[in-house]
Design a protein around this motif. Structure first.
Motif, PDB file in Angstrom:
ATOM      1  N   PHE A 194     -11.618  18.430 -17.767  1.00  0.00           N
ATOM      2  CA  PHE A 194     -10.967  17.718 -18.588  1.00  0.00           C
ATOM      3  C   PHE A 194     -11.290  18.788 -19.536  1.00  0.00           C
ATOM      4  N   SER A 195     -10.447  19.311 -20.331  1.00  0.00           N
ATOM      5  CA  SER A 195     -10.188  19.856 -21.507  1.00  0.00           C
ATOM      6  C   SER A 195     -11.463  20.318 -22.837  1.00  0.00           C
ATOM      7  N   GLU A 196     -11.776  20.959 -23.104  1.00  0.00           N
ATOM      8  CA  GLU A 196     -12.799  20.929 -24.486  1.00  0.00           C
ATOM      9  C   GLU A 196     -12.856  20.404 -25.332  1.00  0.00           C
ATOM     10  N   ARG A 197     -11.513  20.343 -25.796  1.00  0.00           N
ATOM     11  CA  ARG A 197     -11.088  19.271 -26.954  1.00  0.00           C
ATOM     12  C   ARG A 197     -11.825  17.819 -26.526  1.00  0.00           C
ATOM     13  N   THR A 198     -11.099  17.381 -25.150  1.00  0.00           N
ATOM     14  CA  THR A 198     -11.120  16.438 -24.718  1.00  0.00           C
ATOM     15  C   THR A 198     -12.523  15.907 -24.776  1.00  0.00           C
ATOM     16  N   GLN A 199     -13.150  16.416 -24.620  1.00  0.00           N
ATOM     17  CA  GLN A 199     -14.636  16.516 -24.775  1.00  0.00           C
ATOM     18  C   GLN A 199     -15.693  16.575 -25.341  1.00  0.00           C
ATOM     19  N   ALA A 200     -14.914  16.978 -26.384  1.00  0.00           N
ATOM     20  CA  ALA A 200     -15.674  17.626 -27.895  1.00  0.00           C
ATOM     21  C   ALA A 200     -15.072  16.173 -29.425  1.00  0.00           C
ATOM     22  N   ARG A 201     -13.966  15.385 -28.681  1.00  0.00           N
ATOM     23  CA  ARG A 201     -13.002  14.564 -28.649  1.00  0.00           C
ATOM     24  C   ARG A 201     -14.381  13.160 -28.585  1.00  0.00           C
ATOM     25  N   TRP A 202     -14.699  13.000 -27.647  1.00  0.00           N
ATOM     26  CA  TRP A 202     -15.947  12.866 -26.465  1.00  0.00           C
ATOM     27  C   TRP A 202     -17.397  12.361 -27.025  1.00  0.00           C
ATOM     28  N   VAL A 203     -17.664  13.387 -27.255  1.00  0.00           N
ATOM     29  CA  VAL A 203     -19.511  13.310 -28.620  1.00  0.00           C
ATOM     30  C   VAL A 203     -19.146  12.565 -29.235  1.00  0.00           C
ATOM     31  N   SER A 204     -17.580  13.103 -30.685  1.00  0.00           N
ATOM     32  CA  SER A 204     -17.085  13.034 -31.495  1.00  0.00           C
ATOM     33  C   SER A 204     -17.110  11.230 -31.726  1.00  0.00           C
ATOM     34  N   SER A 205     -16.697  10.429 -30.976  1.00  0.00           N
ATOM     35  CA  SER A 205     -16.391   8.943 -30.310  1.00  0.00           C
ATOM     36  C   SER A 205     -18.049   8.689 -30.383  1.00  0.00           C
ATOM     37  N   ILE A 206     -18.821   9.072 -29.444  1.00  0.00           N
ATOM     38  CA  ILE A 206     -20.550   8.779 -29.293  1.00  0.00           C
ATOM     39  C   ILE A 206     -20.734   8.759 -30.280  1.00  0.00           C
TER      40      ILE A 206
END
Length: 303
Positions: free
Chosen positions: A69-81
């Protein structure tokens, strides 16, 4: 013991009513948390949201990171969690926050893809405007680009919010914030033409009588359809960039800046609540400036 479904429902209410997030933003947060829920239930033997640990979440994110997955998507997961567990602590459902130490991938500056004005014209020129469908699509893209709208703002645009006399649109943007966007004469004429000569032929659904852009069933268009239309036109025009409805908004802002518009004015036009969001366009301009210097500076020219 509280279940994931209960806590996700509470979190949804919190985002909607206390944070006033838009439906799209809420959906994105919930999608991310539901992925964590599926992992906790399948791989962690039904570990609930109140007992899941930092190590569990770390392992979950590690497994996901291997899936390209793109780094941007991974960053969004962390932000949501992080948001979800911060909410649980504030709501006194948990005493500790297992997400405090989570770190997302370091993101470089995100520079959106933009189209040159010539590219915009090329895309519009491949539309078959001899059909009513083509006339609608041409008008849609001209409004997307000419007014810098988000796709959700385009499909929700109301006839009652267009002031042809004073040449502006009232746009209902994110978080119920309204803004007024000037309407160029060229765009205004196209919209008038579409409403009078194309839209008027539609059998219009009662609930959508005030919506500008309609599908063949006389109801508002979906985001997905706008995306598909743009993708097809881009391919037809032979443009290989990844173009989405948002690309026209980025291009609108970049072209305004290139032509000397003040950044604060662009912020108003785009409906950004923070100037920091708008400042991304100065980076686009700086990139362009660097290319110009490298290509045309006499010191860079070989003898």
């Amino acid at each position: 013991m509280a279940t994931w479904d209960e806590k996700i429902k509470d979190f949804e209410q919190f985002l909607k009513f206390e944070r006033n997030f838009s439906e799209n933003t809420v959906d994105a947060y919930l999608r991310d948390i539901k992925k964590l829920k599926d992992y906790a239930e399948l791989d962690l033997e039904k570990t609930g949201p109140l007992i899941i640990t930092y190590e569990h979440i770390q392992e979950y994110l590690f497994q996901l990171s291997k899936k390209k997955f793109s780094e941007r998507t991974q960053a969004r997961w962390v932000s949501s969690i992080k948001s979800f567990f911060k909410y649980l602590v504030e709501d006194e459902a948990r005493e500790d926050n297992p997400a405090t130490l989570l770190e997302g991938p370091k993101l470089g500056l995100y520079l959106p893809d933009t189209l040159s004005f010539e590219d915009v014209v090329r895309i519009i020129n491949v539309i078959n405007t001899s059909t009513d469908l083509g006339k609608r699509n041409e008008c849609m893209i001209e409004v997307l680009y000419g007014c810098g709208l988000r796709v959700s703002e385009l499909i929700d645009l109301k006839i009652s919010n267009i002031n042809f006399k004073e040449s502006y649109l009232k746009v209902e943007g994110k978080g119920d914030k309204s803004r007024f966007v000037p309407l160029a004469k060229f765009t205004s004429d196209l919209v008038k033409e579409y409403i009078q000569n194309v839209r008027s032929k539609n059998k219009i659904n009662k609930r959508h009588e005030d919506i500008v852009f309609l599908n063949s069933r006389g109801t508002a268009m979906s985001r997905v359809i706008v995306f598909i239309i743009i993708k097809e036109l881009t391919q037809k025009a032979g443009i290989s960039k990844r173009i989405s409805p948002h690309t026209f908004r980025h291009s609108f802002a970049t072209h305004l800046l290139q032509n000397g518009a003040d950044l604060r004015y662009i912020q108003e036009m785009l409906g950004h609540s923070s100037i920091t969001t708008t400042e991304i366009y100065t980076h686009l301009k700086n990139e362009e400036l660097r290319d110009v210097i490298l290509n045309y500076h006499p010191r860079n020219k070989s003898e």
